[in-house]
Structure formats: C-alpha cells, structure tokens
Design a protein around this motif. Structure first.
Motif, PDB file in Angstrom:
ATOM      1  N   ASN A  76       6.932   8.458   0.580  1.00  0.00           N
ATOM      2  CA  ASN A  76       5.874   7.827   1.370  1.00  0.00           C
ATOM      3  C   ASN A  76       5.093   8.935   2.075  1.00  0.00           C
ATOM      4  OD1 ASN A  76       4.264   6.442   3.164  1.00  0.00           O
ATOM      5  ND2 ASN A  76       5.923   5.282   4.102  1.00  0.00           N
ATOM      6  N   GLU A  77       4.169   9.531   1.359  1.00  0.00           N
ATOM      7  CA  GLU A  77       3.434  10.694   1.869  1.00  0.00           C
ATOM      8  C   GLU A  77       2.584  10.368   3.088  1.00  0.00           C
ATOM      9  OE1 GLU A  77       4.096  13.737   0.868  1.00  0.00           O
ATOM     10  OE2 GLU A  77       5.513  12.888  -0.577  1.00  0.00           O
TER      11      GLU A  77
ATOM     12  N   PRO B  55      16.016   6.291  -1.989  1.00  0.00           N
ATOM     13  CA  PRO B  55      16.363   7.362  -1.053  1.00  0.00           C
ATOM     14  C   PRO B  55      15.465   7.325   0.184  1.00  0.00           C
ATOM     15  CG  PRO B  55      15.276   8.266  -3.003  1.00  0.00           C
ATOM     16  CD  PRO B  55      15.453   6.792  -3.240  1.00  0.00           C
ATOM     17  N   THR B  56      16.088   7.606   1.322  1.00  0.00           N
ATOM     18  CA  THR B  56      15.373   7.658   2.586  1.00  0.00           C
ATOM     19  C   THR B  56      15.623   8.994   3.266  1.00  0.00           C
ATOM     20  OG1 THR B  56      17.205   6.605   3.767  1.00  0.00           O
ATOM     21  CG2 THR B  56      15.440   5.156   2.968  1.00  0.00           C
TER      22      THR B  56
ATOM     23  N   SER C 287       4.899  10.124   6.041  1.00  0.00           N
ATOM     24  CA  SER C 287       5.371  11.456   6.414  1.00  0.00           C
ATOM     25  C   SER C 287       4.311  12.197   7.239  1.00  0.00           C
ATOM     26  CB  SER C 287       5.725  12.246   5.155  1.00  0.00           C
ATOM     27  OG  SER C 287       6.143  13.531   5.481  1.00  0.00           O
ATOM     28  N   ARG C 288       3.068  12.160   6.777  1.00  0.00           N
ATOM     29  CA  ARG C 288       1.984  12.826   7.517  1.00  0.00           C
ATOM     30  C   ARG C 288       1.825  12.223   8.915  1.00  0.00           C
ATOM     31  NH1 ARG C 288      -0.395  12.478   2.481  1.00  0.00           N
ATOM     32  NH2 ARG C 288      -1.620  10.672   3.112  1.00  0.00           N
ATOM     33  N   PHE C 289       1.885  10.889   9.007  1.00  0.00           N
ATOM     34  CA  PHE C 289       1.734  10.210  10.296  1.00  0.00           C
ATOM     35  C   PHE C 289       2.842  10.629  11.258  1.00  0.00           C
ATOM     36  CE2 PHE C 289       3.034   6.624  13.000  1.00  0.00           C
ATOM     37  CZ  PHE C 289       1.900   6.495  13.782  1.00  0.00           C
ATOM     38  N   TYR C 290       4.094  10.564  10.814  1.00  0.00           N
ATOM     39  CA  TYR C 290       5.213  10.892  11.703  1.00  0.00           C
ATOM     40  C   TYR C 290       5.172  12.350  12.135  1.00  0.00           C
ATOM     41  CZ  TYR C 290       6.966   6.402  10.059  1.00  0.00           C
ATOM     42  OH  TYR C 290       7.090   5.074   9.751  1.00  0.00           O
ATOM     43  N   GLU C 291       4.854  13.231  11.221  1.00  0.00           N
ATOM     44  CA  GLU C 291       4.808  14.654  11.561  1.00  0.00           C
ATOM     45  C   GLU C 291       3.664  14.961  12.531  1.00  0.00           C
ATOM     46  OE1 GLU C 291       4.937  16.680   7.781  1.00  0.00           O
ATOM     47  OE2 GLU C 291       6.989  15.973   7.428  1.00  0.00           O
ATOM     48  N   ARG C 292       2.519  14.310  12.369  1.00  0.00           N
ATOM     49  CA  ARG C 292       1.418  14.498  13.327  1.00  0.00           C
ATOM     50  C   ARG C 292       1.839  14.053  14.723  1.00  0.00           C
ATOM     51  NH1 ARG C 292      -2.265  12.550   9.331  1.00  0.00           N
ATOM     52  NH2 ARG C 292      -2.132  10.526  10.315  1.00  0.00           N
ATOM     53  N   TYR C 293       2.655  13.006  14.784  1.00  0.00           N
ATOM     54  CA  TYR C 293       3.111  12.503  16.083  1.00  0.00           C
ATOM     55  C   TYR C 293       4.130  13.450  16.721  1.00  0.00           C
ATOM     56  CZ  TYR C 293       4.231   9.299  19.807  1.00  0.00           C
ATOM     57  OH  TYR C 293       4.390   8.751  21.061  1.00  0.00           O
TER      58      TYR C 293
ATOM     59  N   GLU D  30       0.828  -1.209   0.000  1.00  0.00           N
ATOM     60  CA  GLU D  30       0.000   0.000   0.000  1.00  0.00           C
ATOM     61  C   GLU D  30       0.865   1.263   0.000  1.00  0.00           C
ATOM     62  OE1 GLU D  30      -3.736   2.200   0.616  1.00  0.00           O
ATOM     63  OE2 GLU D  30      -3.438   0.086   0.179  1.00  0.00           O
ATOM     64  N   ALA D  31       1.788   1.340   0.957  1.00  0.00           N
ATOM     65  CA  ALA D  31       2.568   2.568   1.157  1.00  0.00           C
ATOM     66  C   ALA D  31       3.597   2.819   0.061  1.00  0.00           C
ATOM     67  CB  ALA D  31       3.267   2.529   2.515  1.00  0.00           C
ATOM     68  N   TYR D  32       4.150   1.753  -0.500  1.00  0.00           N
ATOM     69  CA  TYR D  32       5.257   1.914  -1.445  1.00  0.00           C
ATOM     70  C   TYR D  32       4.851   1.712  -2.897  1.00  0.00           C
ATOM     71  CZ  TYR D  32       7.806   1.544   2.958  1.00  0.00           C
ATOM     72  OH  TYR D  32       8.252   1.724   4.239  1.00  0.00           O
TER      73      TYR D  32
END
Length: 181
Positions: free
Chosen positions: A136-137, A165-166, A140-146, A24-26
């Motif tokens: 992985n948008e 790239p990471t 990114s949204r999940f980590y930033e919300r946290y 799903e994510a990739y």
C-alpha cells in the motif's frame, strides 16, 4: 470540513468510505472480486461499538457538508495488551483510518490522524502503532509524512481466506501533537 466523534447514525456512511478506500488502496494487492464483495452494510458489532464505545477507544468521522468523507478508529495496541489490562502507559494503536478517494489529498487524513494522535496521547497510550498491508504505497507515504516509522515488525492479515503480509509502523513517543499544528 469538520472532525467529530462518530455515532451509530454514521455507521452506513463509514462502511461506504471504508469500502471505497479499500477498493482504491488495495487494488492490485487484494483480488478485485474480493474487493467487490465487501459488505455494504455495517455489522451489528460495529454499530454497537459506535453506540457504547469502550474505554480508551475513539471513532472519529470527517464531514464535508452533510457527508462523512473520512473515518478513524483508535484504541489500545491489541497485539500486546488485553482489553482488561489497558491503561495509561500501554501502547496505543490507530486501528483504522480511511478517506474516501474523491476527497484524498485535501488534508482530511492528516486532520483525522492528528485528532487520533491527540486522543491516544491524552489517554496515555504510547507509543502509537498501526498495521498496514504491504504494497500500500499511498498509505506508506501518508504514514511516513506524519512521522511514523516502519519498525521491522511483520505479520499477516487474513481476508477472504487469504493471508496478506502486513508491516507495522510506530510513531515515536517524543512526537508531540502540538508540533504538528
């Protein structure tokens, strides 16, 4: 939903959650044929890690009913600290966090991250870092919300003969678990 420590009996379901999440994510980042070829069975090394966890590490699963629907793995930040050097004051890392796509958006990832954060904080590993595939948008949204912040560090992750790239994210040391409750 229940969050608990993972054991070797969870290995097959963890692999299914991880594979579904990757697909799903990739999608659009990693070629479909490579995502389709993900192994459906856990490796011996992974099962051993669930049987005999190393100090400072933790594998968690999220259960809904009898099914594992999420997984998180934490430990020391492997880019800077060797296994024999890790101790309180070393940076920590969220090595993996996945929720099956059918259960995303229900707070399961947040609950797993909160428990991973709590474990790393209690073992004295800070700051907390993680690596994410660029593009992985949703991740990114999940980590930033946290509360994680992309800190400018970049690297690559090799998969199926290709380097992707990471981007590194860091959770500030002053981000307390209790303020998340």
């Amino acid at each position: 939903m229940k969050i608990r420590t993972a054991g070797p009996a969870d290995a097959d379901e963890i692999v299914q959650v991880k594979n579904a999440s990757w697909r799903e994510a990739y999608a659009g980042i990693i070629p479909d044929e490579d995502l389709a070829s993900l192994p459906d069975v856990p490796g011996e090394r992974f099962v051993r890690s669930l049987s005999s966890p190393k100090p400072f590490t933790l594998n968690l699963v999220a259960e809904r009913g009898q099914d594992v629907v999420g997984w998180a793995a934490t430990g020391w930040y492997r880019e800077e600290v060797g296994e024999d050097e890790v101790g309180p004051g070393s940076p920590g890392e969220v090595w993996a966090i996945y929720v099956h796509p059918d259960f995303q958006g229900r707070g399961i990832g947040y609950a797993l991250m909160r428990e991973a954060h709590r474990h790393l904080t209690e073992t004295g590993l800070a700051p907390i870092r993680l690596w994410m595939l660029e593009g992985n948008e949703s991740g990114s949204r999940f980590y930033e919300r946290y509360g994680f912040v992309a800190d400018g560090e970049r690297s690559t992750f090799e998969f199926s003969g290709t380097a992707y790239p990471t981007v590194r994210y860091t959770l500030p040391k002053d981000r307390l678990v209790d303020e998340l409750l």
